[in-house]
Motif scaffolding. Structure first.
Motif, PDB file in Angstrom:
ATOM      1  N   ALA A  75       2.870 -13.433  -4.577  1.00 30.45           N
ATOM      2  CA  ALA A  75       2.435 -13.359  -5.968  1.00 30.45           C
ATOM      3  C   ALA A  75       3.464 -13.930  -6.941  1.00 30.45           C
ATOM      4  O   ALA A  75       3.130 -14.759  -7.801  1.00 30.45           O
ATOM      5  N   LEU A 102      -1.639 -10.599   1.007  1.00 34.45           N
ATOM      6  CA  LEU A 102      -0.944 -10.618  -0.271  1.00 34.45           C
ATOM      7  C   LEU A 102       0.391  -9.890  -0.167  1.00 34.45           C
ATOM      8  O   LEU A 102       0.465  -8.785   0.365  1.00 34.45           O
ATOM      9  N   SER A 117       0.911  -8.145  -6.019  1.00 39.29           N
ATOM     10  CA  SER A 117      -0.314  -8.505  -5.306  1.00 39.29           C
ATOM     11  C   SER A 117      -1.554  -7.933  -5.979  1.00 39.29           C
ATOM     12  O   SER A 117      -2.634  -8.540  -5.931  1.00 39.29           O
ATOM     13  N   VAL A 136      -2.989  -6.292   2.876  1.00 45.90           N
ATOM     14  CA  VAL A 136      -1.902  -5.766   2.039  1.00 45.90           C
ATOM     15  C   VAL A 136      -0.892  -5.092   2.953  1.00 45.90           C
ATOM     16  O   VAL A 136      -1.208  -4.709   4.080  1.00 45.90           O
ATOM     17  N   LYS A 158      -4.392  -0.553  -4.255  1.00 48.64           N
ATOM     18  CA  LYS A 158      -4.727  -1.906  -3.807  1.00 48.64           C
ATOM     19  C   LYS A 158      -6.032  -1.906  -3.007  1.00 48.64           C
ATOM     20  O   LYS A 158      -6.906  -2.752  -3.236  1.00 48.64           O
TER      21      LYS A 158
END
Length: 287
Positions: A75, A102, A117, A136, A158
């Motif tokens: 990111a 991510l 992320s 993730v 997330k």
């Protein structure tokens, strides 16, 4: 003799591995492609020394070889929303990419609009491009900047955001040396009601010195006691270690309550060495 059910579980676990392969290691993947099951997920890290051209070439190669490419997105290293859109669109169009991983990235100051992320998830770029699965990070052995309670809170958020965007969460852990720590973490993950599939990071066979060096580089705890539980003696750093002890303990400890758990291999010693180990391990549990 190894009980048949235990042997079958061990073989099924190892055979379901995904593999971390950098763009520069695609030639090694090509050389070993016939030994890797079709459809295997090939996770392509976002390395500062490689650009988007190299990463796109890597996802195309993985797809051409019959595998499922999963590029990483760092990111804080993405300079703009437009750069993210260009990369994702090309990956989807050129290589049929449906999943990505991510990470926040290691820059203290973001190069563009994405501080973490979650900001990529909430941008809607992945959903609109057709990404179906979003990976993730999970951290059984700790995180360099987040305390335990914060790690769980961030992970839960997330996964919730990914589902709200109509995509499926996938949790991928850092590699670990202590299977009991991983099992404890998996227990807490499920108790907290997080049901998503987990890829458990496993260091493939490599020299002990290399394993210790990569652990230090990646911020993975590697105390003397933890290494000994992996089967490594600090007194013999010139040797080579494989994940036999780790995998055996993990397989023996996993239950149906843990849900879908598979190995995610960091082939520090090379893809060929990992495949040799995996084939030898699967033969060994048959006897």
């Amino acid at each position: 003799m190894v009980p048949a059910d235990r042997a079958q579980r061990a073989q099924a676990f190892i055979s379901a591995f995904s593999l971390e392969v950098s763009a520069k290691a695609m030639s090694a993947l090509r050389a070993e492609a016939s030994r890797v099951a079709p459809g295997t997920t090939i996770s392509i890290p976002y390395l500062p020394s490689e650009d988007d051209t190299a990463r796109l070439a890597a996802v195309r190669t993985a797809r051409e070889l019959g595998f499922e490419p999963m590029p990483h997105l760092s990111a804080r290293r993405i300079g703009s929303r437009e750069a993210l859109e260009r990369f994702i669109d090309r990956a989807v169009i050129d290589a049929g990419v449906e999943r990505c991983l991510l990470i926040a990235g290691d820059l203290s100051t973001p190069a563009g609009p994405f501080a973490d992320s979650t900001s990529i998830i909430e941008s809607g770029v992945l959903q609109r491009a057709g990404i179906k699965v979003v990976g993730v990070g999970g951290h059984p052995q700790g995180h360099p900047v987040m305390a335990g309670a914060d790690r769980w809170r961030v992970l839960e958020r997330k996964c919730q955001r990914i589902e709200e965007q109509g995509m499926a969460p996938l949790i991928i852990t850092q590699f670990a040396f202590d299977a009991d720590i991983v099992l404890t973490w998996l227990n807490e993950l499920r108790v907290r009601g997080i049901p998503h599939p987990v890829l458990v990071g496993i260091p493939g066979p490599a020299s002990i010195a290399r394993l210790v060096r990569y652990a230090a580089m990646c911020g993975v705890a590697a105390s003397t006691s933890m290494l000994s539980r992996y089967g490594i003696s600090i007194g013999r750093l010139l040797g080579t270690a494989g994940p036999d002890v780790f995998v055996n303990r993990l397989v023996d400890g996993l239950t149906e309550a843990h849900g879908l758990v598979s190995p995610h291999v960091f082939a520090f010693g090379g893809i060929a060495q990992w495949m040799d180990w995996a084939e030898h391990y699967c033969r060994g549990v048959e006897t």
